[in-house]
Design an enzyme around this catalytic site. Structure first.
Site, PDB file in Angstrom:
ATOM      1  N   GLU B  51       0.882  -1.373  -0.069  1.00  0.00           N
ATOM      2  CA  GLU B  51       0.060   0.044   0.107  1.00  0.00           C
ATOM      3  C   GLU B  51       0.717   1.185   0.052  1.00  0.00           C
ATOM      4  O   GLU B  51       0.429   2.426  -0.446  1.00  0.00           O
ATOM      5  CB  GLU B  51      -0.934   0.034   1.153  1.00  0.00           C
ATOM      6  N   PHE B 113     -11.069  -7.209  13.923  1.00  0.00           N
ATOM      7  CA  PHE B 113      -9.979  -7.671  13.073  1.00  0.00           C
ATOM      8  C   PHE B 113      -9.861  -6.453  11.801  1.00  0.00           C
ATOM      9  O   PHE B 113     -10.830  -6.017  11.526  1.00  0.00           O
ATOM     10  CB  PHE B 113     -10.375  -8.802  12.464  1.00  0.00           C
ATOM     11  N   GLN B 114      -8.541  -6.370  11.851  1.00  0.00           N
ATOM     12  CA  GLN B 114      -8.043  -5.312  11.004  1.00  0.00           C
ATOM     13  C   GLN B 114      -8.644  -4.002  11.294  1.00  0.00           C
ATOM     14  O   GLN B 114      -8.820  -3.152  10.279  1.00  0.00           O
ATOM     15  CB  GLN B 114      -8.193  -5.640   9.409  1.00  0.00           C
ATOM     16  N   LYS B 163     -17.276  -0.218   6.289  1.00  0.00           N
ATOM     17  CA  LYS B 163     -18.096  -1.356   5.492  1.00  0.00           C
ATOM     18  C   LYS B 163     -19.446  -1.433   5.441  1.00  0.00           C
ATOM     19  O   LYS B 163     -20.014  -1.423   4.056  1.00  0.00           O
ATOM     20  CB  LYS B 163     -17.605  -2.711   5.844  1.00  0.00           C
ATOM     21  N   MET B 479      24.497   8.376   1.500  1.00  0.00           N
ATOM     22  CA  MET B 479      24.515   9.775   2.303  1.00  0.00           C
ATOM     23  C   MET B 479      24.792   9.621   3.527  1.00  0.00           C
ATOM     24  O   MET B 479      25.383  10.164   4.515  1.00  0.00           O
ATOM     25  CB  MET B 479      23.233  10.000   1.686  1.00  0.00           C
TER      26      MET B 479
END
Lengths: 170, 581
Positions: B51, B113-114, B163, B479
């Site tokens: 993502e 959940f999630q 949802k 760097m």
């Protein structure tokens, strides 16, 4: 190496915002994320249709930082207006405190006498306690609280400052 | 009116807003939306492999096309993985709209959940965010989100949609565009401030134009206006990392980038100028160096669309809150109205040419080995005349690319400036390629950075995107190593890229072309082969391992204390300097 400090001054900011979920977290989070100081922050819905809330923020910082706080607050989408009451002045600021003092005998009557001097109201009493309600500028409440600590203060609750410009216009 | 599901309303809004591409990754809390875009006729969904890459790809799309990028991810880990890209977009003022799934409203706060508190987590890394609890609010919120992402100073907006709100129904009516009742950023400059700025420009003997990403964000008209203003005044022009391309590098008035790894002439000109005209830049610490020594004898005009950028770091004489393009056009009009003639800046230019003669970007070749600067220069030569878009990761390779690849047009240079996100360049290149199918899109990468989002090789193969990855491989986080040399007596604490993969075989494992370049005599041919190949290519270009990025203004030093080459590095920094980023 030492961390540098700048001289700071106290400013009272009046902020009108959309009355929406999370607005307080948005404002408080902005202030903490950018490392600004908050002395107090009060919020309540003030419009007839409940869509606008007014927040009073008391902050400490160098003038440059206070200017940044205002600019950063103005950047938030739900913020309508930010007004620096300290700079726009003159303004009225008030705070409310509830103070519970426990004791008997001379200490108890002295507490009541001082409360009269400070125009504090008794809003609850038992034979060994008072709850005083006092309103005023922060300094007045600070002084009253200092005296009450000597006389048996057991609990203290303060609202933080609300402020408004003097004069006829909004 | 027939009611439609929340998911259906969302997708209809995207269609109505002209969205053609969505970067995303499905999951439990966005299944209703994914079902709605299944085989959608106009919206192309690009499946990333992580993502974070979706957010960077949306940034790359936005920066190269000027249109907002769109991300669709699930709740919990989908949202948290996107946060680095969202923060990157905030720091670099890139318009993206991120749609996140959320657990059903009655489960919010139950550690479902999630579940993650997405609006809480993204509150301070977005320009604005929403949790939509009623499908009837969706249309307004989505249209408003696109407006807020693009209006004023652009930035990321998150819309968190539970949802059950995706499944529940409401009536849909297309809202009026630019629907936000109150959020109306100031774009037109104050005429009085413009008049005072024109006075200063007319009186300046040593002016310099310091432009930034605001010009790019303002659009191609702003770049055109900047060129006209430079032509009119004869002033030298420098730019931040974000602003490269707004002014053509081929112009004799171009001094190169300024700041920590900017050119000698641009930094000295900033230091010695009597007037700095800052257009859409924000006096970042990478630009100013030591603040009390920054441009000490100059008047400063600052044009920025964000009031909070003005006087944040550097106090200025004339603040102008406005869109940078509109402000430049107003300045040109004000100068014309007073009969302004191009002033005689010969003395100023004479001094600039002396600084330029130091040739601060020069480097010494090392036998058969490839100097990283040489590799960038060869890449530039080989791609001239083509429609080329360059993205980068973060580190030495990024600075070498900024120094040695030259841009004549805006929206061709996509780099993570503010947040400095390793792993940005490859997904950004994917977004840029989707927005510009005919362009040659090259991610100039380092061996360490590229590994942060290398899984996106799967994405370029799946969608047949001919993105080129050009790795300057020095086997170091260069760097970090460079700073360890300057600050910590070359104790290379964990900056060596141990256990590097075989990048050629890795490319081949995904089905892409892999090319290795090891010596200077292979460089041109390798680059030509990369360009000629019609599909995605990974070039593993081995460069001199210990070369460092110069010129450099060490952390906490003044513009006049530039190090031009390694021989000027002496001793290590004191604690004050060590404490600066």
């Amino acid at each position: 190496m030492h961390i540098r400090q700048e001289d700071s001054e106290r400013h009272v900011l009046s902020v009108t915002v959309d009355n929406e979920a999370g607005i307080l977290a948005r404002i408080a989070g902005l202030v903490s994320a950018r490392g600004y100081n908050i002395e107090s922050l009060t919020v309540a819905d003030v419009s007839e249709d409940h869509r606008v809330s007014r927040i009073t923020i008391v902050t400490q910082g160098p003038p440059r930082v206070v200017d940044q706080i205002i600019a950063q607050l103005e950047r938030l989408v739900p913020v309508h207006q930010v007004r620096d009451l300290t700079d726009t002045g003159p303004f009225v600021e008030r705070e409310l405190a509830l103070i519970k003092v426990a004791g008997t005998g001379e200490v108890r009557s002295e507490a009541l006498r001082l409360a009269e001097v400070f125009r504090a109201k008794v809003v609850d009493t038992t034979l060994e306690s008072f709850v005083f309600e006092i309103t005023g500028p922060t300094s007045k409440i600070d002084t009253f609280v200092t005296l009450m600590r000597e006389l048996g203060l057991v609990e203290l609750c303060r609202t933080g400052v609300v402020g408004m410009l003097r004069g006829a216009s909004a | 009116m027939a009611e439609r599901s929340g998911a259906d309303i969302l997708v209809q809004c995207l269609v109505d807003l002209g969205v053609d591409t969505v970067f995303g990754y499905p999951g439990g809390a966005v299944l209703p939306i994914y079902d709605t875009i299944y085989e959608h006729p106009t919206i192309k969904h690009v499946l990333v492999r992580h993502e974070q890459a979706a957010a960077h790809a949306a940034e790359g799309y936005a920066r190269s096309t000027g249109k907002p990028g769109v991300v669709l991810v699930t709740s919990g880990p989908g949202a948290t993985n996107a946060i680095t890209g969202i923060t990157d977009a905030l720091m670099d003022s890139i318009p993206i709209v991120v749609i996140t799934g959320q657990v059903a409203t009655h489960l919010i706060g139950s550690d479902a959940f999630q579940e993650a508190d997405t609006v809480g987590l993204t509150r301070h890394c977005t320009k604005h965010n929403y949790l939509v609890k009623d499908p009837g609010d969706l249309a307004r919120v989505i249209h408003e989100a696109f407006y807020i992402a693009t209006a004023g100073r652009p930035g990321p907006v998150v819309i968190d949609i539970p949802k059950d709100v995706q499944v529940a129904t409401a009536e849909y009516e297309r809202p009026a565009l630019n629907a936000h009742p109150r959020y109306q950023p100031q774009v037109e400059p104050d005429p009085e401030a413009i008049a005072r700025a024109a006075d200063l420009i007319a009186a300046a003997e040593r002016p310099i134009i310091y432009s930034g990403g605001g010009i790019i964000n303002s659009g191609p008209e702003a770049s055109a206006a900047l060129r006209a203003l430079a032509e009119m005044t004869g002033a030298p022009v420098t730019s931040t990392l974000m602003g490269l391309g707004a002014f053509p590098a081929s112009s004799p008035q171009w001094l190169g980038m300024l700041g920590m790894h900017g050119t000698y002439e641009s930094n000295w000109a900033m230091n010695q100028a009597d007037l700095i005209l800052c257009l859409g830049a924000r006096f970042d610490d990478r630009v100013t160096g030591r603040l009390d020594a920054f441009a000490p004898n100059s008047k400063k005009i600052h044009v920025d669309i964000d009031r909070s950028s003005i006087n944040k770091i550097i106090p200025v004489d004339i603040p102008i809150v406005a869109d940078s393009g509109r402000a430049i056009e107003a300045l040109i009009a004000a100068l014309k109205a007073r009969g302004f003639k191009k002033p005689d800046l010969r003395d100023w230019w004479h001094r600039i040419e002396e600084w330029r003669a130091r040739k601060s970007l020069d480097y010494i070749e090392m036998g058969k080995e490839i100097m990283p600067q040489r590799a960038i220069a060869a890449l530039y030569e080989a791609t001239r005349g083509r429609q080329t878009i360059i993205t980068t990761e973060v580190g030495q390779h990024q600075m070498w690319a900024a120094q040695h690849f030259h841009f004549d047009a805006p929206n061709k240079w996509l780099t993570s400036g503010g947040l400095g996100t390793m792993g940005y360049g490859f997904p950004a290149a994917i977004g840029a390629q989707l927005g510009n199918p005919d362009a040659l899109v090259i991610d100039i990468a380092g061996d360490a950075s590229i590994q942060m989002n290398i899984q996106e090789l799967g994405t370029v193969i799946q969608y047949g995107l001919p993105v080129k990855i050009f790795i300057l491989n020095n086997e170091y986080m260069g760097m970090v190593r460079q700073w360890q040399e300057l600050t910590y007596e070359s104790r290379y604490s964990h900056s060596y890229s141990d256990s590097l993969p075989n990048f050629v075989k890795l490319a081949e494992a995904y089905g892409a072309r892999g090319i290795r370049i090891e010596t200077r005599d292979q460089l041109e041919a390798g680059i030509a082969e990369m360009i000629a190949h019609p599909g995605p290519v990974v070039v593993d270009c081995h460069v001199v391992k210990l070369s460092n990025c110069f010129p450099m203004i060490p952390s906490g030093a003044a513009h006049t204390d530039m190090l031009l080459d390694p021989s000027q590095v002496s001793g290590i920094m004191d604690d004050e300097a060590k404490a600066l980023v």
